[in-house]
Design a protein around this motif. Structure first.
Motif, PDB file in Angstrom:
ATOM      1  N   ARG A 192      -5.188  -0.533  -6.831  1.00 56.03           N
ATOM      2  CA  ARG A 192      -4.274  -0.376  -5.697  1.00 56.03           C
ATOM      3  C   ARG A 192      -4.328  -1.560  -4.726  1.00 56.03           C
ATOM      4  N   PHE A 193      -5.528  -2.117  -4.501  1.00 54.79           N
ATOM      5  CA  PHE A 193      -5.689  -3.103  -3.431  1.00 54.79           C
ATOM      6  C   PHE A 193      -6.099  -4.500  -3.882  1.00 54.79           C
TER       7      PHE A 193
ATOM      8  N   ALA B 260     -14.776   2.534   7.215  1.00 55.98           N
ATOM      9  CA  ALA B 260     -14.126   3.122   6.039  1.00 55.98           C
ATOM     10  C   ALA B 260     -12.935   2.269   5.598  1.00 55.98           C
ATOM     11  N   LEU B 261     -12.631   2.339   4.314  1.00 57.38           N
ATOM     12  CA  LEU B 261     -11.475   1.632   3.767  1.00 57.38           C
ATOM     13  C   LEU B 261     -10.201   2.200   4.369  1.00 57.38           C
ATOM     14  N   ASP B 262      -9.412   1.348   4.977  1.00 58.16           N
ATOM     15  CA  ASP B 262      -8.161   1.741   5.608  1.00 58.16           C
ATOM     16  C   ASP B 262      -7.119   2.068   4.544  1.00 58.16           C
TER      17      ASP B 262
ATOM     18  N   ASN C  52      -8.723  -3.918   5.135  1.00 58.72           N
ATOM     19  CA  ASN C  52     -10.129  -4.290   5.137  1.00 58.72           C
ATOM     20  C   ASN C  52     -10.772  -4.141   3.748  1.00 58.72           C
ATOM     21  N   TYR C  53      -9.941  -4.154   2.705  1.00 60.81           N
ATOM     22  CA  TYR C  53     -10.433  -3.912   1.349  1.00 60.81           C
ATOM     23  C   TYR C  53     -11.475  -4.936   0.907  1.00 60.81           C
TER      24      TYR C  53
ATOM     25  N   ILE D  64     -13.889   6.123   2.719  1.00 59.07           N
ATOM     26  CA  ILE D  64     -12.467   5.803   2.580  1.00 59.07           C
ATOM     27  C   ILE D  64     -11.675   6.647   3.577  1.00 59.07           C
ATOM     28  N   ASP D  65     -10.491   6.175   3.913  1.00 58.35           N
ATOM     29  CA  ASP D  65      -9.603   6.860   4.845  1.00 58.35           C
ATOM     30  C   ASP D  65      -9.271   8.258   4.319  1.00 58.35           C
ATOM     31  N   ASP D  66      -9.038   9.194   5.232  1.00 57.90           N
ATOM     32  CA  ASP D  66      -8.726  10.567   4.834  1.00 57.90           C
ATOM     33  C   ASP D  66      -7.492  10.649   3.937  1.00 57.90           C
ATOM     34  N   GLY D  67      -6.492   9.813   4.207  1.00 54.23           N
ATOM     35  CA  GLY D  67      -5.300   9.807   3.358  1.00 54.23           C
ATOM     36  C   GLY D  67      -5.623   9.426   1.922  1.00 54.23           C
ATOM     37  N   LEU D  68      -6.481   8.433   1.746  1.00 57.98           N
ATOM     38  CA  LEU D  68      -6.913   8.043   0.398  1.00 57.98           C
ATOM     39  C   LEU D  68      -7.772   9.134  -0.229  1.00 57.98           C
TER      40      LEU D  68
END
Length: 124
Positions: A85-86, A11-13, A18-19, A61-65
């Motif tokens: 964003r990245f 998943a995207l950090d 790791n984008y 994607i990360d849970d925060g995202l």
């Protein structure tokens, strides 16, 4: 719970470290599943295709995202938000990798495996 699909790749950090590899993985997966057009401008994807692509993106994607982009209901919009964003990471990561590559010397390592590990980190 047995029907929950496993992730196809990492998943995207939330930091985006790791984008660049994540983008490539998503594009390849979407191409294989014939969903690539869902993240292109002016697409004519069906509601089912949009839902499938959005579920896949949110699952990878990360849970925060995920919580930050909770209200986004269009895969193209989510894709563009993550890109905005990245995307700057290309300008940061590439020069550092080139510098690390130019400074890499085999004789600085005690074992071949240490050298290979460092080499693969730079390449990735």
């Amino acid at each position: 719970m047995a029907n929950i699909e496993n992730r196809k790749f990492i998943a995207l950090d939330i930091s985006g470290k790791n984008y660049l590899s994540w983008v490539l993985d998503v594009k390849l997966h979407f191409s294989a599943k014939k969903l690539r057009h869902t993240i292109d401008e002016d697409n004519a994807a069906s509601n089912e295709e949009h839902a499938t692509a959005l579920i896949f993106l949110r699952h990878h994607i990360d849970d925060g995202l995920k919580y930050e982009y909770l209200t986004v209901e269009n895969p193209l919009e989510l894709w563009q938000n993550l890109n905005d964003r990245f995307e700057h990471l290309k300008a940061v990561v590439l020069p550092k990798a080139l510098n690390d590559w130019s400074q890499l010397r085999f004789q600085d390592f005690k074992t071949v495996s240490e050298y290979n590990s460092t080499l693969f980190k730079i390449v990735s």
